[in-house]
Design a protein around this motif. Structure first.
Motif, PDB file in Angstrom:
ATOM      1  N   ALA A  57       0.843  -1.193   0.000  1.00 29.17           N
ATOM      2  CA  ALA A  57       0.000   0.000   0.000  1.00 29.17           C
ATOM      3  C   ALA A  57       0.876   1.240   0.000  1.00 29.17           C
ATOM      4  N   ASN A  58       0.468   2.211  -0.718  1.00 28.09           N
ATOM      5  CA  ASN A  58       1.122   3.505  -0.680  1.00 28.09           C
ATOM      6  C   ASN A  58       0.612   4.256   0.541  1.00 28.09           C
ATOM      7  N   ALA A  59       1.536   4.651   1.403  1.00 27.41           N
ATOM      8  CA  ALA A  59       1.128   5.279   2.667  1.00 27.41           C
ATOM      9  C   ALA A  59       0.346   6.560   2.447  1.00 27.41           C
ATOM     10  N   LEU A  60       0.540   7.180   1.297  1.00 25.41           N
ATOM     11  CA  LEU A  60      -0.128   8.459   1.079  1.00 25.41           C
ATOM     12  C   LEU A  60      -1.553   8.299   0.550  1.00 25.41           C
ATOM     13  N   SER A  61      -1.844   7.134  -0.031  1.00 18.44           N
ATOM     14  CA  SER A  61      -3.159   7.006  -0.654  1.00 18.44           C
ATOM     15  C   SER A  61      -4.195   6.579   0.378  1.00 18.44           C
ATOM     16  N   PRO A  62      -5.395   7.165   0.283  1.00 16.65           N
ATOM     17  CA  PRO A  62      -6.428   6.809   1.252  1.00 16.65           C
ATOM     18  C   PRO A  62      -6.910   5.372   1.040  1.00 16.65           C
ATOM     19  N   LEU A  63      -7.276   4.751   2.137  1.00 13.41           N
ATOM     20  CA  LEU A  63      -7.822   3.405   2.072  1.00 13.41           C
ATOM     21  C   LEU A  63      -9.336   3.514   1.877  1.00 13.41           C
ATOM     22  N   ILE A  64      -9.848   2.853   0.841  1.00  7.41           N
ATOM     23  CA  ILE A  64     -11.280   2.903   0.570  1.00  7.41           C
ATOM     24  C   ILE A  64     -11.856   1.513   0.840  1.00  7.41           C
TER      25      ILE A  64
ATOM     26  N   TYR B  43     -11.731   9.084  -5.995  1.00  5.11           N
ATOM     27  CA  TYR B  43     -10.470   8.912  -5.256  1.00  5.11           C
ATOM     28  C   TYR B  43      -9.446   8.271  -6.179  1.00  5.11           C
ATOM     29  N   PRO B  44      -8.885   9.053  -7.093  1.00  2.00           N
ATOM     30  CA  PRO B  44      -7.986   8.487  -8.100  1.00  2.00           C
ATOM     31  C   PRO B  44      -6.787   7.762  -7.455  1.00  2.00           C
ATOM     32  N   ASN B  45      -6.348   8.224  -6.287  1.00  4.40           N
ATOM     33  CA  ASN B  45      -5.214   7.560  -5.631  1.00  4.40           C
ATOM     34  C   ASN B  45      -5.670   6.547  -4.593  1.00  4.40           C
ATOM     35  N   GLY B  46      -6.977   6.371  -4.494  1.00  3.36           N
ATOM     36  CA  GLY B  46      -7.505   5.542  -3.420  1.00  3.36           C
ATOM     37  C   GLY B  46      -7.082   4.087  -3.559  1.00  3.36           C
ATOM     38  N   ASN B  47      -6.886   3.457  -2.424  1.00  2.00           N
ATOM     39  CA  ASN B  47      -6.552   2.039  -2.376  1.00  2.00           C
ATOM     40  C   ASN B  47      -7.846   1.291  -2.050  1.00  2.00           C
ATOM     41  N   ILE B  48      -8.511   0.801  -3.098  1.00  2.00           N
ATOM     42  CA  ILE B  48      -9.857   0.267  -2.926  1.00  2.00           C
ATOM     43  C   ILE B  48      -9.829  -1.201  -2.509  1.00  2.00           C
ATOM     44  N   VAL B  49     -10.571  -1.521  -1.457  1.00  2.00           N
ATOM     45  CA  VAL B  49     -10.685  -2.892  -0.966  1.00  2.00           C
ATOM     46  C   VAL B  49     -12.176  -3.224  -0.866  1.00  2.00           C
TER      47      VAL B  49
END
Length: 908
Positions: free
Chosen positions: A3-10, A55-61
């Motif tokens: 995970a990129n620490a800067l990207s929000p977790l979705i 959320y283009p940078n979002g880390n989607i789960v």
DNA sequence: GCGCGACCATA
DNA sequence: GTATGGTCGCGCC
């Protein structure tokens, strides 16, 4: 997976969306050609798509419930025991959906023994501890318990976000009180026991009072009444409910939050799955992303266009451009000025465009220090003039009425074929968006424009356009023209596909634009001395009222502040509270004060004070300030693309809400006068909306009443109360009038009973009687509701369309409100169409007369106001009445009634 | 300086 | 019960 620490977790609550999508009517219709339903799949995938965009940078789960029992069933065997088994046509969509999500490369979690909520809760907690911004995408309000400064909720279906403050706003309590709140209420659907009869209101009340569930339990013997008994008898099971309502945050999961992250999408598998399940739009998008061309799809993002914007500073370049515009046949055009107020605005530059992506800006009056020398305003306008007045060249603009008003000051007219993108959007869909260019570009072109504030700043320090450097001004201005042309290219074909909408656009709205422009430029004459005099008188009376009020209250306070007034009335003078505002504060609204005025002196003073200060601040003080020095008249702006129903609106000043009902208010109309030797003529349509109702419903009784020229309220009263026409009392007529109006507003018996001050049953009886006597009206109302539900829109007689997205709402209140709007819109909207047609016909006649002694000055929804020279006032008025009566052919006569006077008050 | 709710003016 | 726009106070940044 990293995970990129800067990207929000979705964290996506897939199960919650799956169920909701399954119940969306228009999705239910979707299936493959061999009958496999795909609506829920489509719904969830669309939602994921929206999240990717937001959320283009979002880390989607994505998390789903697993099959089988969970730990909650072990705690409480009855948990969710009431749930019907999952329908087969939903079950069959789950596996394909999981496969697609995995092929997309998104982490997918389906954990047995716990629910999706618990998986999300666990990750949210881990992320929170690591300080990772987390967004939980869910439709489930229970998740509000997970909100922290780092964790917020978003409901993608309603597009609403909730952070800590949002939770407090929505629920009235903090996130850490949510579990207590859910515990107290219980959950019927999930079969979680709570306190009987304890809903959100009571739960919040208790928690506010005692802080926590523990506090409530400790103080349970203090709660009075039946609900107190219920609370005490629920005490034993509350701990269990608490446990069931608590989302688990310590599940054992295969990955830590730091290990979650997207993988490469498996395009081949996706192509295969999209093809198999006939998900055409997704397929097309996937192919487009892979550089393959597909059949045209209007919702697909338009290809990015390379832009070439030019600044024109010399005559030769301008000439070349003007030739190109002429050759193109259609060009977009925009002005830049110093003010939004067309009366004050000075032209600073013009821009134009005749090919998407290629546009030019011609500055003529930028005067900041260091500005380059520019072509003169006179020269540029002189050269542009023939193009703008051409009978063959098509001029496209955004809100061209404004440009026309500004250019009129320089004796430049925009005539011949004219198309306005703001009006195109409005006719195409009056509710989808606001119709300003920034919003349109985003919706229809998926393009974010340069905003005026980006180049001019905002607030007190905002620059005017002449002060902006060309390096910034030119791209902005050129883009305006470019985007206008591209919007036109996007919107006009949509209108062409709907001949009704195109006809409203071409036959009503576009022709109306120059008529409105003439009315605005002409303005209306105001007697400012009379208004100033009235201001002084009102001021004196207000001072007197204030003194008396302070006397009674025993201290000084601001009479205009509902908050201070509420303190005085209800806290200090201990006057009983009758009604509360939606937010729970004691209301000091007019109806409340009226009632209190019967028993107490202060409310009466307040009422008079409120009424007068409103008149003073809004009208007698303001109107004189709005007189334009250059003309001595007041110039409003009619907005043609604001109301959803097709009416105009009026601003700066609003001339459509000048008082008429109260005695003091009417005096303001006395200040609306005509020039020397002219009269004010006011002509309004009598009962136009009821006549339209008669026409649309085809009700025999109503048609007859109008054809025979009866007093419609009296006739209605005779029918409802079963008396002869002549025996109708004034009270009966008043009730009938309220019913007639109520029908136009889509009323309920409840609303009617409040209006006429009778019980709900009595009101219902009147309505029943009405529908018995006018059965056509009942059928019409039912048909309209049905059509709104089926098609999602309603139409006016002339084909103007109003979409009602809320008609599909699962929220009963919202759906009902949408149904009322659906009933009202065809009548209000048809009336708006008719008066617009009347304005076109009257204006055409006035233009033909070419007589400066006749001027149309105002439109107030069902009324037109004119100033007409006294020598010709009688015959001119008769002629205009005649034209207005002919504006539309209904099954009942249209009746316009005229009044003539020295001022607007006298003309009524 | 801005946004929002309450209130109130019209059809 | 429908559709608007303007003003005020007030809390917020």
């Amino acid at each position: 997976m990293t995970a990129n620490a800067l990207s929000p977790l979705i964290l996506v609550d897939g199960s919650s969306y799956l169920f909701r999508a399954y119940h969306v009517p228009y999705l239910q219709a979707l299936s493959t050609s061999d009958g496999q339903p795909t609506g829920a799949i489509t719904g969830v995938l669309n939602m994921i798509k929206a999240l990717k965009k937001d959320y283009p940078n979002g880390n989607i789960v994505v998390v789903f419930d697993a099959k089988g029992k969970t730990f909650r069933n072990d705690l409480y065997p009855e948990y969710k025991a009431n749930r019907p088994p999952m329908p087969d046509d939903l079950r069959s969509q789950i596996a394909p959906l999981h496969n697609i999500i995995e092929a997309m490369g998104l982490p997918l979690l389906v954990i047995e023994g716990v629910e999706a909520d618990d998986v999300i809760g666990t990750y949210a907690k881990q992320a929170n501890e690591l300080g990772i911004e987390t967004v939980i995408s869910t439709g489930d309000k229970d998740m509000a318990q997970l909100v922290t400064p780092h964790v917020r909720l978003i409901n993608t279906m309603t597009d609403t976000e909730m952070d800590e403050a949002g939770v407090e706003e929505k629920f009235g309590i903090k996130p850490d009180q949510i579990i207590d709140y859910l515990t107290l209420m219980g959950d019927k659907v999930d079969n979680i026991p709570g306190v009987e009869k304890c809903g959100p209101k009571t739960a919040v009340k208790w928690l506010k009072e005692y802080g926590t569930l523990e506090g409530v339990i400790e103080n349970s013997d203090k709660v009075k009444g039946k609900i107190g008994e219920n609370l005490r008898s629920a005490l034993e099971q509350l701990p269990l409910s608490y446990e069931l309502a608590t989302i688990k945050t310590d599940c054992e999961l295969p990955y830590d939050v730091s290990e979650l992250g997207p993988k490469q999408a498996d395009t081949d598998t996706l192509l295969e799955l999209y093809t198999k399940f006939e998900l055409r739009r997704l397929l097309a998008e996937l192919k487009a992303a892979n550089g393959e061309t597909t059949e045209a799809d209007e919702e697909i993002t338009p290809a990015k266009i390379d832009t070439h914007y030019e600044t024109i500073l010399d005559e030769a370049t301008l000439d070349t451009w003007l030739t190109q515009l002429s050759d193109a046949g259609t060009f977009a055009f925009d002005t830049e000025t110093t003010s939004l107020d067309y009366m004050k605005a000075e032209l600073v530059g013009v821009s134009f465009c005749c090919e998407a992506g290629k546009a030019a800006y011609v500055p003529v009056a930028h005067d900041y220090v260091g500005a380059p020398s520019q072509l003169s305003r006179e020269l540029v306008l002189e050269k542009l003039k023939p193009l703008l007045a051409s009978d063959t060249l098509v001029k496209v603009g955004q809100n061209l009425k404004y440009d026309a008003n500004v250019l009129a000051k320089y004796n430049v007219a925009i005539t011949g074929p004219v198309l306005d993108t703001m009006i195109e959007s409005y006719c195409y869909n009056s509710v989808a968006t606001r119709h300003n260019m920034d919003a349109l570009a985003e919706k229809y072109l998926d393009h974010k424009t340069i905003h005026f504030e980006d180049i001019a700043g905002k607030g007190a320090k905002q620059l005017t356009f002449n002060q902006i450097e060309l390096e910034k001004a030119a791209p902005y201005a050129a883009e305006d023209a470019d985007i206008t042309l591209r919007l036109h290219q996007a919107l006009y074909p949509k209108l062409e596909k709907e001949s009704q909408l195109l006809s409203v656009f071409k036959e009503i709205e576009m022709p109306l634009m120059p008529v409105l422009a003439r009315m605005e430029q002409g303005g209306v004459l105001i007697d400012d001395h009379l208004l100033t005099e009235q201001s002084h008188q009102i001021g004196a009376r207000l001072a007197q009222l204030e003194m008396e009020a302070h006397d009674i209250a025993g201290r000084a306070f601001n009479l205009a502040s509902p908050k201070q007034l509420q303190e005085i009335l209800f806290d200090e003078l201990k006057i009983p509270v009758i009604k509360k505002t939606p937010k729970g504060a004691p209301s000091t609204a007019e109806e409340v004060l009226e009632e209190l005025a019967l028993d107490y002196p202060l409310p009466k003073l307040i009422l008079e004070h409120r009424g007068l200060s409103k008149l003073k601040s809004t009208y007698t003080d303001k109107l004189p300030l709005m007189i334009a020095p250059s003309t001595g008249h007041v110039h409003t702006s009619y907005n043609q693309a604001v109301t959803v129903t097709g009416r105009l609106s009026s601003t700066d000043p609003n001339l459509q809400n000048i008082p008429i009902r109260s005695e003091e208010g009417r005096k303001i109309r006395q200040a609306f006068i005509a020039p020397q030797d002219h009269k004010v003529v006011a002509i309004d349509y009598s009962q136009i909306e009821l006549r339209i109702m008669a026409h649309l419903s085809d009700d025999a009784g109503l048609l007859t009443a109008f054809k025979e020229g009866r007093d419609i309220h009296q006739a209605t009263a005779a029918e409802i109360f079963n008396v002869a026409l002549d025996d109708v009392t004034s009270n009966q007529r008043r009730s009938a009038k309220a019913i007639n109006f109520g029908l136009i507003y889509g009323m309920s018996a409840f609303g009617l009973s409040k209006q006429i001050g009778v019980g709900r049953n009595e009101a219902q009886a009147y309505m029943d009687k009405y529908f018995e006597r006018y059965p056509g009206v009942l059928t019409y109302m039912e048909d309209t509701r049905q059509k709104a539900n089926e098609k999602g829109y309603v139409e006016t007689l002339f084909g103007r369309r109003l979409y009602l997205p809320e008609i599909k709402s699962r929220n009963g209140m919202r759906k009902k409100a949408a149904e009322r709007a659906a009933i009202n819109a065809p009548m209000q909207g048809t009336a708006a169409d008719i008066i617009k047609k009347a304005m076109l016909a009257v204006d055409a006649w006035i233009v033909e007369q070419n007589d400066p002694r006749i001027k149309m000055t105002m439109q107030v929804h069902d009324e037109l106001v004119f100033e007409i020279h006294q020598d010709i006032v009688e015959e001119t008025t008769a002629k205009i009445v005649d034209i207005m009566n002919q504006a539309a052919e209904l099954k009942v006569p249209l009746i316009a009634e005229a009044g003539i006077g020295m001022n607007w008050d006298e003309a009524h």
